[in-house]
Write an enzyme that holds these catalytic residues in place. Structure first.
Site, short mmCIF file in Angstrom:
data_model
loop_
_atom_site.label_atom_id
_atom_site.label_comp_id
_atom_site.label_asym_id
_atom_site.label_seq_id
_atom_site.Cartn_x
_atom_site.Cartn_y
_atom_site.Cartn_z
N ARG A 82 0.86 -1.18 0.00
CA ARG A 82 0.00 0.00 0.00
C ARG A 82 0.89 1.23 0.00
NH1 ARG A 82 -3.28 2.89 4.84
NH2 ARG A 82 -3.78 4.62 3.46
N HIS A 126 -3.30 10.80 0.50
CA HIS A 126 -2.80 10.60 1.87
C HIS A 126 -2.24 11.94 2.36
CE1 HIS A 126 -1.32 7.31 4.79
NE2 HIS A 126 -1.04 8.46 5.37
N GLU A 171 -7.72 8.38 6.06
CA GLU A 171 -8.05 9.08 7.30
C GLU A 171 -8.55 10.51 7.11
OE1 GLU A 171 -4.80 8.76 10.09
OE2 GLU A 171 -5.09 6.62 10.32
N ASN A 293 -7.73 1.71 9.84
CA ASN A 293 -6.41 1.94 10.44
C ASN A 293 -6.61 1.93 11.94
OD1 ASN A 293 -5.69 2.48 7.79
ND2 ASN A 293 -5.22 4.65 8.12
N TYR A 295 -4.76 2.01 15.75
CA TYR A 295 -3.56 2.19 16.57
C TYR A 295 -3.82 1.95 18.06
CZ TYR A 295 -1.05 3.58 12.46
OH TYR A 295 -0.46 3.54 11.23
N GLU A 366 -3.89 -0.22 8.21
CA GLU A 366 -2.71 0.23 8.95
C GLU A 366 -2.79 -0.30 10.37
OE1 GLU A 366 -1.75 4.44 9.21
OE2 GLU A 366 -2.20 4.71 7.09
C1 GBH Z 1 -1.73 7.22 10.62
O1 GBH Z 1 -2.40 8.17 11.39
C2 GBH Z 1 -1.37 7.81 9.30
O2 GBH Z 1 -2.23 7.32 8.27
C3 GBH Z 1 0.07 7.61 8.92
O3 GBH Z 1 0.39 8.44 7.85
C4 GBH Z 1 0.93 7.81 10.14
O4 GBH Z 1 2.29 7.84 9.83
C5 GBH Z 1 0.63 6.71 11.10
O5 GBH Z 1 -0.73 6.61 11.36
C6 GBH Z 1 1.37 6.83 12.42
O6 GBH Z 1 1.00 7.97 13.12
O7 GBH Z 1 -2.35 10.07 22.00
O8 GBH Z 1 -2.60 7.73 22.31
O9 GBH Z 1 -4.53 9.02 21.89
C7 GBH Z 1 -2.55 7.84 12.75
C8 GBH Z 1 -3.76 8.45 13.42
C9 GBH Z 1 -4.58 9.53 15.36
C10 GBH Z 1 -3.30 7.60 15.66
C11 GBH Z 1 -4.27 9.99 16.74
C12 GBH Z 1 -2.98 8.02 17.08
C13 GBH Z 1 -3.70 9.47 18.97
C14 GBH Z 1 -2.86 8.65 19.90
N1 GBH Z 1 -3.52 8.74 14.81
N2 GBH Z 1 -3.99 8.87 17.64
S1 GBH Z 1 -3.11 8.89 21.64
#
Ligand code: GBH
Length: 459
Positions: A82, A126, A171, A293, A295, A366
């Site tokens: 991707r 992106h 996103e 995605n 995290y 992701e």
């Molecule tokens: C993605 O966004 C992006 O698509 C990518 O480009 C980027 O490099 C990658 O992730 C890594 O950041 O403080 O614990 O609450 C991530 C979206 C939104 C994930 C905010 C983390 C807050 C973390 N992010 N979120 S926290």
């Protein structure tokens, strides 16, 4: 620390394994071959915007080293890659004249991937809006949605013969909230709820782009949205109300229009003009698959005098009806994000519950983490935990078809510059040397174990 015991539970034979990147974060070569400026080039040039004062003008120099990078992907043994197409390489002013040399780069990249037996999965947007469009208001303007569809048509015409998995947007929630709402990302506007038109126009751009892709005979069309479970800080009504509102912004603002054809209650009223016709368009051509995605989960409470006013380093203005709290009791990545694999199972099953048959097959587009060092045992534990959590979602009946690690290699982590390393491959930013980390070797072995003997594992 030692690696967790393998093997992983067995995934379906046609499960799509991949790694992900994005153009602005890796390509560099910003002024080359006619590329136009983007919103992120301009944003990084403003003093104080990027933590380490860096920019992405060289990044990992992928533009020149793409063949080496494709060889790494092949060696890893994943079936898909991707990447994103930089709009400003293809249309330097965002609209009008096509820059053939910019399009040629993606043509070479796709050829290289196909020759390596790796399926190309391009993302059309992106975050790197052509600067000319950003100066005219960017996604706050309805016009940008139409320009996006025209650009999509140009890319589809050139790559469509070799691409059968497309991602329109990455996103849009982050672009809306961080870019236009809170100003932490390009274009650095702080409009708070005045940012909502950018959400609607991205959705409209998605709908028009899907139309353009279908008109070219494309299928396999999806989108990549960021999602995560939202937990209330307490059982009290105020905290639960605040968490519910945050959940709406993160998990329903984009998914409801895309999958149900309507906005969550209270949102449509904040948008410019009537949106019924747009919603019909946005949902009228169903997605072939839905990208998530993931995290981490978020703990949310009511705003108040003792609530934190800071979220991941972003100042949250007091007029926002929520506050983000620290989740305790979990390991943290180098970025400080809590590691909670179970929340991925919870997220996927809750999507299935909420959207039922309206939810197409899901792909985790992701998932990954920031850690330093070549012997990245923490990343191995992270991936192991999340893949097991993903497998539990499959067992619970969620139709998950693929998983992409963010990221193939360390890269320009937006407002964090080069201070956060998400790669399976280490980048030495002095020499630009690529070195596979322990997690790369671990994943290669884990994927080898997934393959039936004698198969390439590349659907
Ligand atoms: C993605 O966004 C992006 O698509 C990518 O480009 C980027 O490099 C990658 O992730 C890594 O950041 O403080 O614990 O609450 C991530 C979206 C939104 C994930 C905010 C983390 C807050 C973390 N992010 N979120 S926290």
């Amino acid at each position: 620390m030692t690696s967790p015991p393998r093997p992983l539970p067995r995934f379906p034979a046609d499960f799509l394994w991949g790694v992900a990147t994005s153009a602005h974060q890796i390509e560099g070569a910003v002024g080359e071959d006619g590329r136009g400026m983007s919103s992120w080039d301009a944003f990084a040039a403003e003093p104080g915007r990027i933590r380490d004062g860096s920019d992405a003008s060289v990044a990992t120099d992928h533009y020149h080293r793409y063949a080496r990078d494709v060889a790494l992907i092949k060696d890893l043994g994943v079936g898909a890659y991707r990447f994103s197409v930089a709009w400003s390489r293809v249309l330097p002013d965002g609209a009008g004249a096509v820059n053939g040399a910019g399009l040629d780069f993606y043509d070479r990249l796709v050829d290289e991937l196909c020759a390596a037996g790796v399926r190309p999965v391009p993302t059309l947007f992106h975050w790197d809006t052509p600067l000319a469009l950003e100066k005219a208001g960017g996604w706050l303007e309805r016009d940008t949605a139409h320009r996006f569809a025209e650009y999509t048509d140009v890319v589809a015409a050139r790559l469509g013969d070799r691409v059968d998995r497309w991602i329109t947007l990455n996103e849009p929630a982050e672009v809306t909230l961080l870019g236009y709402g809170l100003g932490q990302h390009a274009p650095g506007r702080r409009l708070l709820f005045g940012a909502l038109p950018a959400a609607h126009h991205q959705l409209l751009g998605h709908g028009l782009a899907v139309q353009a892709l279908r008109a070219r005979g494309a299928d396999g069309i999806g989108i990549a949205n960021s999602h995560g479970p939202v937990r209330p800080a307490s059982d009290g009504d105020e905290d639960r109300g605040a968490a519910d509102f945050y959940d709406l912004l993160l998990n329903r603002l984009f998914a409801d229009p895309l999958l149900l054809g309507r906005y969550p209650d209270g949102i449509a009223e904040m948008l410019p003009g009537p949106v019924a016709d747009d919603l019909a368009l946005i949902a009228s051509r169903p997605l072939d698959w839905y990208g998530i995605n993931y995290y981490q989960p978020t703990l949310v409470g009511a705003p108040g005098p003792d609530a934190p006013t800071d979220f991941a380093g972003i100042a949250i203005p007091p007029e926002m009806p929520f506050s983000v709290r620290e989740i305790e009791g979990h390991p943290r990545t180098a970025f400080g994000w809590p590691v909670v694999p179970d929340a991925l199972t919870e997220l996927l099953t809750s999507f299935r519950e909420r959207y039922g048959d309206r939810l197409p097959p899901v792909v985790v587009t992701e998932n990954g983490c920031s850690y330093d060092g070549l012997d990245d045992q923490e990343r191995i534990a992270f991936l192991d935990g999340h893949l097991r959590a993903l497998h539990r979602a499959l067992e619970a009946g969620v139709d998950v078809r693929g998983y992409f690690v963010w990221s193939l290699m360390d890269n320009f982590e937006w407002a964090e510059g080069y201070t956060q390393r998400f790669g399976l491959v280490h980048i030495d930013y002095e020499t630009l040397a690529r070195t596979p980390k322990a997690s790369f070797h671990w994943l290669r072995e884990a994927l080898r174990e997934q393959r039936p003997p004698g198969s390439s594992g590349r659907p």
